[in-house]
Write a protein that holds these residues in place. Structure first.
Motif, mmCIF file in Angstrom:
data_model
loop_
_atom_site.group_PDB
_atom_site.id
_atom_site.type_symbol
_atom_site.label_atom_id
_atom_site.label_comp_id
_atom_site.label_asym_id
_atom_site.label_seq_id
_atom_site.Cartn_x
_atom_site.Cartn_y
_atom_site.Cartn_z
ATOM 1 N N UNK A 83 -2.971 9.958 -9.339
ATOM 2 C CA UNK A 83 -2.451 8.667 -9.858
ATOM 3 C C UNK A 83 -1.467 8.490 -11.388
ATOM 4 N N UNK A 84 -1.741 9.542 -11.716
ATOM 5 C CA UNK A 84 -1.192 9.762 -12.867
ATOM 6 C C UNK A 84 0.984 10.604 -12.826
ATOM 7 N N UNK A 85 0.074 11.773 -12.696
ATOM 8 C CA UNK A 85 1.365 12.251 -12.203
ATOM 9 C C UNK A 85 1.614 12.342 -10.616
ATOM 10 N N UNK A 86 1.524 11.743 -9.939
ATOM 11 C CA UNK A 86 2.001 11.319 -8.564
ATOM 12 C C UNK A 86 2.088 12.643 -7.828
ATOM 13 N N UNK A 87 1.004 13.005 -7.803
ATOM 14 C CA UNK A 87 0.708 14.481 -7.139
ATOM 15 C C UNK A 87 -0.439 14.088 -6.057
ATOM 16 N N UNK A 88 -0.829 14.284 -4.919
ATOM 17 C CA UNK A 88 -2.251 14.586 -4.353
ATOM 18 C C UNK A 88 -2.788 15.836 -4.299
ATOM 19 N N UNK A 89 -2.724 16.748 -4.797
ATOM 20 C CA UNK A 89 -3.124 18.004 -5.088
ATOM 21 C C UNK A 89 -4.660 17.905 -5.507
ATOM 22 N N UNK A 90 -3.876 16.798 -6.847
ATOM 23 C CA UNK A 90 -5.499 17.167 -7.651
ATOM 24 C C UNK A 90 -6.907 16.282 -6.963
ATOM 25 N N UNK A 91 -6.548 14.930 -6.235
ATOM 26 C CA UNK A 91 -7.677 14.679 -5.330
ATOM 27 C C UNK A 91 -8.100 15.337 -3.895
ATOM 28 N N UNK A 133 1.151 -1.632 0.022
ATOM 29 C CA UNK A 133 -0.033 -0.561 0.134
ATOM 30 C C UNK A 133 1.514 0.950 -0.283
ATOM 31 N N UNK A 134 -0.023 1.990 -0.939
ATOM 32 C CA UNK A 134 1.358 3.639 -1.263
ATOM 33 C C UNK A 134 0.179 4.688 -0.480
ATOM 34 N N UNK A 135 0.146 4.662 0.666
ATOM 35 C CA UNK A 135 -0.550 6.529 1.085
ATOM 36 C C UNK A 135 -1.443 6.200 0.408
ATOM 37 N N UNK A 136 -1.570 7.716 0.130
ATOM 38 C CA UNK A 136 -2.892 8.128 -0.860
ATOM 39 C C UNK A 136 -2.766 7.921 -1.809
ATOM 40 N N UNK A 137 -1.673 7.152 -2.969
ATOM 41 C CA UNK A 137 -2.318 6.751 -3.797
ATOM 42 C C UNK A 137 -2.892 5.723 -4.051
ATOM 43 N N UNK A 138 -2.306 4.597 -2.588
ATOM 44 C CA UNK A 138 -3.455 3.037 -2.841
ATOM 45 C C UNK A 138 -4.935 3.715 -2.451
ATOM 46 N N UNK A 139 -5.034 5.365 -1.202
ATOM 47 C CA UNK A 139 -6.032 4.695 -1.334
ATOM 48 C C UNK A 139 -7.369 5.846 -2.880
ATOM 49 N N UNK A 140 -6.182 6.434 -3.405
ATOM 50 C CA UNK A 140 -7.303 7.357 -4.400
ATOM 51 C C UNK A 140 -7.586 6.085 -5.478
ATOM 52 N N UNK A 141 -6.684 5.261 -5.713
ATOM 53 C CA UNK A 141 -6.883 4.191 -6.520
ATOM 54 C C UNK A 141 -8.452 3.212 -6.010
#
Length: 232
Positions: A113-121, A66-74
């Motif tokens: 997810x594509x840009x690896x930037x949590x700002x968008x979500x 699990x990769x923090x906010x990126x896994x959570x976003x997926x």
């Protein structure tokens, strides 16, 4: 393809149930309660998966860390898509709000997810709520009926000033929710924002339901009293 907007109807339904001897039937309680619970599941899963950051899930030879906010976003994207499909199967129609929510989650979550930037979500709740505020605000000043009255006017008879008051309440809610989301996202840690996202979604929905009930309740009771008098 039949598409409906469910949010106003459900909040008005709940508001009516909070009123003494609400005029709406209780038979739909369970279905509506389950649907609202279904809407919170993607956010709850987002919160849970975020807490698993660094943990590894193993299923046979397959494993995923699990990769923090990126896994959570997926997971949020997948869960929101499943929610829309399940709602369609259960109700027989496409929920307009659910479709718009999925579109927003897909766009902003996909960019994260594509840009690896949590700002968008993190910006998604703000843009979504402010877009609703703009839509409700535009219809408040265009035409004879605001957006709430256009949606529910055939089902619920209220004075014009009450429709206007409700519309402004909802606009205020959308503006405040959007603003607070940015305040927490930029003023506190990422983990605090994730927790806020879950608890604020529940809290603001309950608060808006209660405030709507306080405004609508006297008129529901008056309508019920008039109906009883006519039947005597």
């Amino acid at each position: 393809m039949e598409v409906r907007s469910a949010l106003p109807c459900e909040l008005f339904y709940n508001a009516a149930l909070l009123a003494p001897r609400g005029i709406l039937a209780l038979s739909g309680d369970l279905a509506i309660g389950m649907k609202q619970l279904l809407e919170f599941i993607p956010i709850a899963l987002f919160f849970v998966v975020y807490q698993l950051d660094g943990e590894t899930l193993r299923l046979g030879s397959w494993q995923h860390e699990f990769d923090g906010i990126f896994s959570a976003t997926a997971v949020l994207i997948i869960a929101t898509a499943l929610q829309v499909v399940i709602s369609r199967i259960a109700s027989g129609y496409w929920d307009k709000r659910g479709l718009w929510t999925f579109l927003a989650v897909g766009i902003f979550g996909g960019a994260t997810l594509i840009l690896r930037d949590q700002t968008f979500i993190q910006w998604k709740p703000t843009i979504f709520n402010w877009a609703l505020a703009i839509a409700f605000g535009v219809f408040h000043f265009i035409g004879e009926r605001n957006l709430l009255e256009r949606t529910l006017g055939a089902q619920l008879e209220l004075p014009k000033d009450i429709w206007a008051r409700l519309n402004m309440l909802w606009i205020s809610n959308f503006l405040i929710v959007g603003g607070l989301n940015l305040y927490v996202a930029y003023g506190y840690s990422e983990s605090t924002w994730v927790s806020y996202k879950l608890y604020s979604a529940i809290g603001f929905t309950l608060l808006l339901t209660v405030l709507t009930a306080l405004i609508v309740s006297p008129h529901l009771q008056a309508a019920e009293a008039a109906a009883d008098a006519d039947s005597d």
